[in-house]
Enzyme design. Structure first.
Site: not given
Ligand code: NDP
Length: 322
Positions: A81, A125, A150, A197-199, A297, A299-301
């Protein structure tokens, strides 16, 4: 009567055909995040250089990154970064805190950067590599919303959720995903989108962004039942589940757009490092079915870093105008 029946029937058949029609007729086109990010960075570099000359170098956007501890993956992310920021003419500051620090020291570092007029963007970070318990949300919310590059503070994520976009900082990864989707030329409005995903950092802001663009959005997570059925109806799928190669080609509607955020190491004895990177999507089976797909890699990274730079520049411009 017979005529009316015929017309209703043919209208029904037309509607059914429309529903079954794939989103796009082309297949397997690669959304090259690396190339798109590179062109965005080039434009940002020019914009910064122009602004510097217009303001007699009074305008010098500055990104500060705070890293707590020394996780090897965070070292790499932070280095990339800062390097990318410096390459486009941004000032950078790197604040490294030892893993023995507590919440107070992290907050002090943020407060100091909040006060400084020569710092426009602050990134903490994640995850924090700490020995004692530190409330990450509390620390993030300490960042001034105008310097929150961020887009993770409650103020910025709340505004995004409410569709209040003026001055709102959008989290970098979902912003990059949206940019990639837009580059396909697809009409997002009216499409069916599924976000897996719902992070707070990827899935939830992605849902908000697509909904703001008038897509009909379904969010899947670890407790979702019948996820494959939902994915099968989607025109746009964004996957951020941290589950290597989870989404398979036979889950997809033909012609869907597939955006893969996942970054996972899997063992691979043929590689010198003993592992290789894969996404949350099974690229080989999905590529022939999707209209557009992001590789991992490249793509989104790279888009995430480009959007971080864009957010920092936009924050700096807003601060200059205030
Ligand atoms: P988190 O671990 O914080 O969240 C993962 C989400 O996926 C949660 O909401 C979880 O559900 C859901 N999940 C987990 N297992 C399953 C499943 N089997 N089926 C459906 N949903 C599922 O991850 P992040 O959001 O931080 O990151 C997601 C991915 O993106 C990672 O691989 C990370 O490395 C990547 N990433 C890439 C970035 C980039 O720049 N390319 C930047 C940030 C992240 P629940 O809420 O129920 O636990």
């Amino acid at each position: 009567m017979a005529k009316r029946l015929l017309s209703v029937t043919s209208r029904c058949i037309a509607l059914l055909r429309q529903r079954q029609r794939p989103f796009s007729d082309s297949r397997g086109q690669i959304l090259d995040g690396k190339a798109i990010a590179s062109s965005i960075r080039k434009n940002l570099k020019k914009e910064i250089s122009d602004l510097k000359s217009k303001t007699d170098s009074k305008f010098g956007p500055c990104l500060a990154v705070i890293q707590v501890g020394h996780r090897e993956d965070s070292n790499v992310y932070v280095r990339n970064k800062l390097k990318a920021a410096a390459e486009i003419g941004m000032e950078t500051r790197s604040i490294k805190l030892p893993n023995a620090v507590g919440e107070a020291e992290v907050v002090d570092a943020i407060d100091e950067l909040n006060r400084r007029n020569d710092v426009n963007g602050i990134l903490l970070q994640l995850p924090l590599d700490v020995l004692q318990s530190v409330d990450t949300d509390y620390c993030i919310n300490r960042i001034h919303p105008q310097k929150d590059v961020d887009g993770l503070t409650a103020v910025n994520s709340g505004r995004l959720a409410r569709g209040e976009m003026g001055g709102t900082v959008i989290p970098c990864t979902p912003r990059g995903c949206l940019e990639l989707i837009e580059r396909t030329g697809t009409d997002i409005a009216g499409s069916n989108a599924v976000v897996i995903g719902r992070s707070k950092i990827v899935g939830s802001p992605m849902r908000d962004l697509l909904q703001n663009r008038n897509a009909t959005v379904t969010v899947c997570h670890s407790k979702t039942k019948d996820m494959q059925d939902m994915v099968r109806r989607a025109d746009i799928i964004v996957v951020a589940a941290r589950q290597p190669q989870m989404v398979k080609g036979d889950w997809l509607k033909p012609g869907a757009i597939v955006i893969d955020c996942g970054i996972n190491d899997i063992k691979d004895a043929t590689k010198s490092k003993g592992y290789r990177l894969v996404g949350d999507v099974d690229y080989e089976s999905c590529k022939p079915v999707a209209s557009w797909i992001t590789p991992v890699p490249k793509g989104v990274g790279p888009m995430t870093i480009a959007m971080l730079l864009q957010n920092t520049l936009e924050c700096a411009k807003r601060q200059l105008a205030d």
